[in-house]
Design an enzyme around this catalytic site. Structure first.
Site, PDB file in Angstrom:
ATOM      1  N   MET A 188     117.913  54.163  56.741  1.00  0.00           N
ATOM      2  CA  MET A 188     118.672  55.308  57.198  1.00  0.00           C
ATOM      3  C   MET A 188     119.927  55.461  56.342  1.00  0.00           C
ATOM      4  SD  MET A 188     119.313  52.377  58.719  1.00  0.00           S
ATOM      5  CE  MET A 188     117.880  52.324  59.741  1.00  0.00           C
ATOM      6  N   GLY A 222     109.251  52.884  56.911  1.00  0.00           N
ATOM      7  CA  GLY A 222     110.527  53.594  56.844  1.00  0.00           C
ATOM      8  C   GLY A 222     111.531  53.046  57.828  1.00  0.00           C
ATOM      9  N   CYS A 223     112.543  53.838  58.107  1.00  0.00           N
ATOM     10  CA  CYS A 223     113.615  53.415  59.017  1.00  0.00           C
ATOM     11  C   CYS A 223     113.037  52.946  60.349  1.00  0.00           C
ATOM     12  CB  CYS A 223     114.577  54.575  59.244  1.00  0.00           C
ATOM     13  SG  CYS A 223     115.846  54.233  60.472  1.00  0.00           S
ATOM     14  N   PHE A 224     113.450  51.769  60.781  1.00  0.00           N
ATOM     15  CA  PHE A 224     112.877  51.223  62.019  1.00  0.00           C
ATOM     16  C   PHE A 224     113.312  51.974  63.262  1.00  0.00           C
ATOM     17  CE2 PHE A 224     115.881  47.500  60.780  1.00  0.00           C
ATOM     18  CZ  PHE A 224     117.030  48.226  61.067  1.00  0.00           C
ATOM     19  N   TRP A 225     114.350  52.804  63.173  1.00  0.00           N
ATOM     20  CA  TRP A 225     114.736  53.598  64.345  1.00  0.00           C
ATOM     21  C   TRP A 225     113.595  54.517  64.780  1.00  0.00           C
ATOM     22  CZ3 TRP A 225     120.074  55.723  62.266  1.00  0.00           C
ATOM     23  CH2 TRP A 225     120.991  54.660  62.166  1.00  0.00           C
TER      24      TRP A 225
END
Length: 215
Positions: A1, A49-52
Site C-alpha cells: 500500500m 498484493g496489499c494484505f489489507w
C-alpha cells in the site's frame, strides 16, 4: 500500500477517480481437484498484493474463522513492514487463512483468490503497488495443497481463463504475522482512502460474484 494511515483529501480524490465499481469477479471454473476435508481447522497462505484487501475479502468468506495479515517467503529477522517495503527481503505480503474445510474447501478459497481477491496476471505488482512483495504467490501448507494449487493453475491456463498469462507462483516459505496496526485494517479503517479506492470494490465484487459464499 502506498499511503500512510492518515492521507490527505487531495490524495483520496485523485485515487477515487474512475475507480469506484471497477472490480468485477472474473468468471472462472471451479477446480477439478481439491484437498479432502479433514477434522479441525485448516490453514491456507496466499499472497496477492496489499494484505489489507486480501484480508477484506477472505474475512467475509463463509467457513473462514480467522485471517491474519503478514509476510511469507523470507526470513524471520526481516519480517517487518519497514524492511519488507525495501523490496530486498524476499517476502510477499500475504494472509494466513484459518478455515473449516467442512464449510469451505481449499480449492474454493483458490477460486476466490484467482477470481476476485487479486489479479493473478500482474507480475510483482497489484494496482498502485509495485515490487516483489506484492507478487502473486501461493504458499502451500501441505503437499496436497501444493498439488491442488499447481493443478488449478494448469487448468485455468489451459482454459484461457485470463487474457494474459497467469503469473502466480507456488512457493515454499514460512508465514510471519504483520504488525498489530495492519491486522483487520479494512474493518478498523473503512474510510481510509486506499481502502475506499482499492479494497471496498474487491469486497463488493466478491459479494456479487459469490453470493452463496459471502457472509
Amino acid at each position: 500500500m502506498l499511503w500512510p494511515l492518515v492521507a490527505t483529501a487531495s490524495l483520496a480524490s485523485a485515487v477515487l477517480i474512475g475507480r469506484a465499481d471497477a472490480e468485477r469477479a472474473v468468471p472462472i471454473p471451479a477446480a477439478r481437484t481439491d484437498v479432502p476435508a479433514a477434522p479441525g481447522l485448516q490453514t491456507a497462505v496466499l499472497a496477492g498484493g496489499c494484505f489489507w484487501g486480501m484480508d477484506a475479502v477472505f474475512s467475509h468468506v463463509k467457513g473462514v474463522r480467522a485471517v491474519t495479515s503478514g509476510y511469507a517467503g523470507g526470513r524471520a529477522g526481516t519480517a517487518t513492514y519497514d524492511q519488507v517495503s525495501t523490496e530486498t527481503t524476499g517476502h510477499a505480503e500475504a494472509v494466513q487463512i484459518r478455515y473449516d474445510p467442512r464449510q469451505v474447501s481449499y480449492a474454493t478459497l483458490l477460486r476466490v483468490y484467482f477470481s476476485v481477491a487479486h489479479d493473478p496476471t500482474q507480475v510483482d505488482r497489484q494496482g498502485p503497488d509495485s515490487g516483489p512483495s506484492y507478487r502473486s504467490a501461493i504458499f502451500p501448507q501441505t503437499p496436497q495443497q501444493a498439488a491442488v494449487a499447481r493443478a488449478y493453475i494448469a487448468q485455468l491456463t489451459a482454459a484461457k481463463a485470463f487474457p494474459r498469462p497467469i503469473a502466480t507462483h507456488v512457493e515454499q516459505g514460512r508465514f510471519y504475522p504483520a504488525e498489530a496496526y495492519h491486522q483487520d485494517f479494512f474493518a478498523k479503517h473503512p474510510t481510509h482512502p486506499y481502502i475506499v479506492a482499492w479494497d471496498k470494490p474487491k469486497l463488493a465484487a466478491f459479494r456479487a460474484g459469490f453470493p452463496t459464499l459471502s457472509r
